[in-house]
Each structure stands twice: as C-alpha cells, then as structure tokens.
Design a protein around this motif. Structure first.
Motif, PDB file in Angstrom:
ATOM      1  N   ILE A  80       0.833  -1.209   0.000  1.00 54.83           N
ATOM      2  CA  ILE A  80       0.000   0.000   0.000  1.00 54.83           C
ATOM      3  C   ILE A  80       0.864   1.252   0.000  1.00 54.83           C
ATOM      4  O   ILE A  80       1.652   1.483   0.923  1.00 54.83           O
ATOM      5  N   SER A  81       0.718   2.062  -1.055  1.00 54.87           N
ATOM      6  CA  SER A  81       1.365   3.374  -1.084  1.00 54.87           C
ATOM      7  C   SER A  81       0.322   4.396  -0.646  1.00 54.87           C
ATOM      8  O   SER A  81      -0.796   4.401  -1.166  1.00 54.87           O
ATOM      9  N   THR A  82       0.690   5.229   0.312  1.00 54.90           N
ATOM     10  CA  THR A  82      -0.280   6.200   0.842  1.00 54.90           C
ATOM     11  C   THR A  82       0.026   7.606   0.322  1.00 54.90           C
ATOM     12  O   THR A  82       1.128   7.871  -0.156  1.00 54.90           O
ATOM     13  N   GLY A  83      -0.941   8.501   0.466  1.00 54.26           N
ATOM     14  CA  GLY A  83      -0.693   9.918   0.205  1.00 54.26           C
ATOM     15  C   GLY A  83       0.127  10.478   1.370  1.00 54.26           C
ATOM     16  O   GLY A  83       0.074   9.950   2.495  1.00 54.26           O
ATOM     17  N   GLY A  84       0.895  11.525   1.100  1.00 51.31           N
ATOM     18  CA  GLY A  84       1.796  12.072   2.114  1.00 51.31           C
ATOM     19  C   GLY A  84       1.125  12.525   3.404  1.00 51.31           C
ATOM     20  O   GLY A  84       1.767  12.589   4.455  1.00 51.31           O
ATOM     21  N   GLY A  85      -0.173  12.809   3.336  1.00 52.15           N
ATOM     22  CA  GLY A  85      -0.855  13.317   4.533  1.00 52.15           C
ATOM     23  C   GLY A  85      -1.699  12.264   5.224  1.00 52.15           C
ATOM     24  O   GLY A  85      -2.440  12.571   6.165  1.00 52.15           O
ATOM     25  N   ALA A  86      -1.555  11.019   4.806  1.00 47.75           N
ATOM     26  CA  ALA A  86      -2.410   9.960   5.370  1.00 47.75           C
ATOM     27  C   ALA A  86      -2.230   9.810   6.885  1.00 47.75           C
ATOM     28  O   ALA A  86      -3.162   9.435   7.593  1.00 47.75           O
ATOM     29  N   VAL A  87      -1.042  10.134   7.389  1.00 48.00           N
ATOM     30  CA  VAL A  87      -0.773   9.953   8.827  1.00 48.00           C
ATOM     31  C   VAL A  87      -1.392  11.054   9.697  1.00 48.00           C
ATOM     32  O   VAL A  87      -1.316  10.986  10.923  1.00 48.00           O
ATOM     33  N   LEU A  88      -1.977  12.067   9.051  1.00 49.03           N
ATOM     34  CA  LEU A  88      -2.509  13.186   9.834  1.00 49.03           C
ATOM     35  C   LEU A  88      -3.691  12.768  10.703  1.00 49.03           C
ATOM     36  O   LEU A  88      -3.960  13.357  11.732  1.00 49.03           O
ATOM     37  N   HIS A  89      -4.402  11.745  10.233  1.00 52.91           N
ATOM     38  CA  HIS A  89      -5.574  11.306  10.991  1.00 52.91           C
ATOM     39  C   HIS A  89      -5.242  10.042  11.790  1.00 52.91           C
ATOM     40  O   HIS A  89      -4.876   9.026  11.201  1.00 52.91           O
ATOM     41  N   PRO A  90      -5.390  10.067  13.116  1.00 55.98           N
ATOM     42  CA  PRO A  90      -5.020   8.900  13.935  1.00 55.98           C
ATOM     43  C   PRO A  90      -5.757   7.635  13.521  1.00 55.98           C
ATOM     44  O   PRO A  90      -5.208   6.534  13.607  1.00 55.98           O
ATOM     45  N   GLU A  91      -6.991   7.778  13.058  1.00 55.57           N
ATOM     46  CA  GLU A  91      -7.751   6.600  12.633  1.00 55.57           C
ATOM     47  C   GLU A  91      -7.099   5.958  11.394  1.00 55.57           C
ATOM     48  O   GLU A  91      -7.077   4.732  11.266  1.00 55.57           O
ATOM     49  N   ASN A  92      -6.565   6.790  10.519  1.00 55.51           N
ATOM     50  CA  ASN A  92      -5.854   6.239   9.348  1.00 55.51           C
ATOM     51  C   ASN A  92      -4.643   5.435   9.810  1.00 55.51           C
ATOM     52  O   ASN A  92      -4.372   4.350   9.303  1.00 55.51           O
ATOM     53  N   VAL A  93      -3.903   5.986  10.772  1.00 61.74           N
ATOM     54  CA  VAL A  93      -2.702   5.298  11.266  1.00 61.74           C
ATOM     55  C   VAL A  93      -3.101   3.954  11.872  1.00 61.74           C
ATOM     56  O   VAL A  93      -2.474   2.926  11.600  1.00 61.74           O
ATOM     57  N   ARG A  94      -4.172   3.943  12.627  1.00 62.11           N
ATOM     58  CA  ARG A  94      -4.640   2.696  13.243  1.00 62.11           C
ATOM     59  C   ARG A  94      -4.988   1.660  12.151  1.00 62.11           C
ATOM     60  O   ARG A  94      -4.569   0.503  12.217  1.00 62.11           O
ATOM     61  N   MET A  95      -5.713   2.098  11.133  1.00 62.75           N
ATOM     62  CA  MET A  95      -6.099   1.185  10.058  1.00 62.75           C
ATOM     63  C   MET A  95      -4.871   0.683   9.285  1.00 62.75           C
ATOM     64  O   MET A  95      -4.767  -0.493   8.969  1.00 62.75           O
TER      65      MET A  95
END
Ligand code: S3P
Length: 167
Positions: A80-95
C-alpha cells in the motif's frame, strides 16, 4: 520472501517525492502482491484528479475522502502506497498499521523539491514549494516516525534498491 512477509501488508508512508508510488510498484512486481495506491483509490472513487478535489472540496474535504478510502482497504496481504498526509488522521494510522509492516520513506528536502517540481501537486500551505517542504515536514515528522516500523532514506537509491532493502 518469508511466509510471514507474504501474509503481511507492506505500507509505505512519507512525504511527497520520497518514492512511495514507485517503490510500491517495485515491491509489487518483486513479490507478486497486489499494489494499492490510496491517491489512485481516491481518484477512482471520485472520478476527479487530486488537485481538482483540493480545489472543489478543500484540503478538509480531501482528508474526509482519504479517510473513507483507507478505512475500506482489505486487511490481507498487499503493498500500500499512501498519500503524504495519510498519517494526519489517527484513525488512518490505526487502520494502516493493522497486520502491516509500515515503512517510512525519507529524502533530503532538496531532493524532494527537485522530484516534486516536475509534477502538479496542490499546495498545502500556500508557501513557495521549498519553504512548504520545511514547514510541513517539521509538523509531520513526529507523526511519520511514530507510525513507522522501519525507516529508509531514498535520496540516492533506485526504486528497485529500496524495494530489496525493505524485503
Ligand atoms: C498530500 C500528498 C499527496 C496527495 C495530496 C496530499 C500531502 O500524495 O495525497 O496531494 O498532504 O502530503 P503524494 O504523497 O503521493 O504526493
């Protein structure tokens, strides 16, 4: 490739221009695992290009779509390649961290500037590109680091070299 590796997702995080998409493709061709690019999923889901979404919905609207898309990525193996701002949301990091080996890609700021100058990406701060990289990285680096299991610097490695290093 170990059995354990074959069962886990590899998630690439990091700023624009650090090689998330090209290294994702290289990992996929080496391992035979499916490659998912979250920006691509967003464009497919909306039928719009990323800059158009920023223009019509603003960054906040884009982040909502991004979260929706990340929450629906299957938890099985894959790259999975993410967008550079994907880590901004804690729920994204958890997923993204579920069942995953999360790799942070970094590069020198001037290398990033050179790489992204060739593409059209929406501004995140309204600042000139080089200043924006400094500002945004200062804010995001702690988030990137705390989400990552492994960090590699891609300033002077090819996508293939980086992929082999990760594997
Ligand atoms: C963003 C990075 C972009 C894209 C959007 C926002 C960011 O992805 O998701 O323009 O906030 O850093 P890339 O990192 O693939 O360029």
């Amino acid at each position: 490739i170990t059995t354990d590796m074959a069962r886990r997702r590899i998630v690439l995080i990091g700023y624009r221009g650090t090689g998330k998409s090209s290294i994702g493709k290289a990992l996929s061709s080496i391992t035979g695992q499916v490659h998912i690019d979250t920006d691509q999923l967003i464009e497919d889901a909306t039928g719009k290009k990323i800059p158009e979404i920023f223009e019509s919905e603003g960054e906040a609207g884009f982040r909502e779509i991004e979260q929706h898309v990340i929450a629906r990525i299957p938890s099985g193996a894959g790259i999975i390649s993410t967008g550079g701002g994907a880590v901004l949301h804690p729920e994204n990091v958890r997923m993204l961290r579920m069942n995953s080996f999360v790799v942070l890609l970094t590069s020198k700021n001037e290398v990033i500037a050179r790489r992204i100058a060739k593409t059209s990406r929406p501004s995140l701060t309204g600042q000139p590109p080089e200043k924006e990289i400094d500002t945004v990285l200062e804010e995001r680096m702690p988030l990137y680091r705390s989400a990552a299991d492994f960090v590699i610097n891609t300033s002077s490695t090819s996508a293939k070299q980086a992929a082999s290093l990760i594997l």
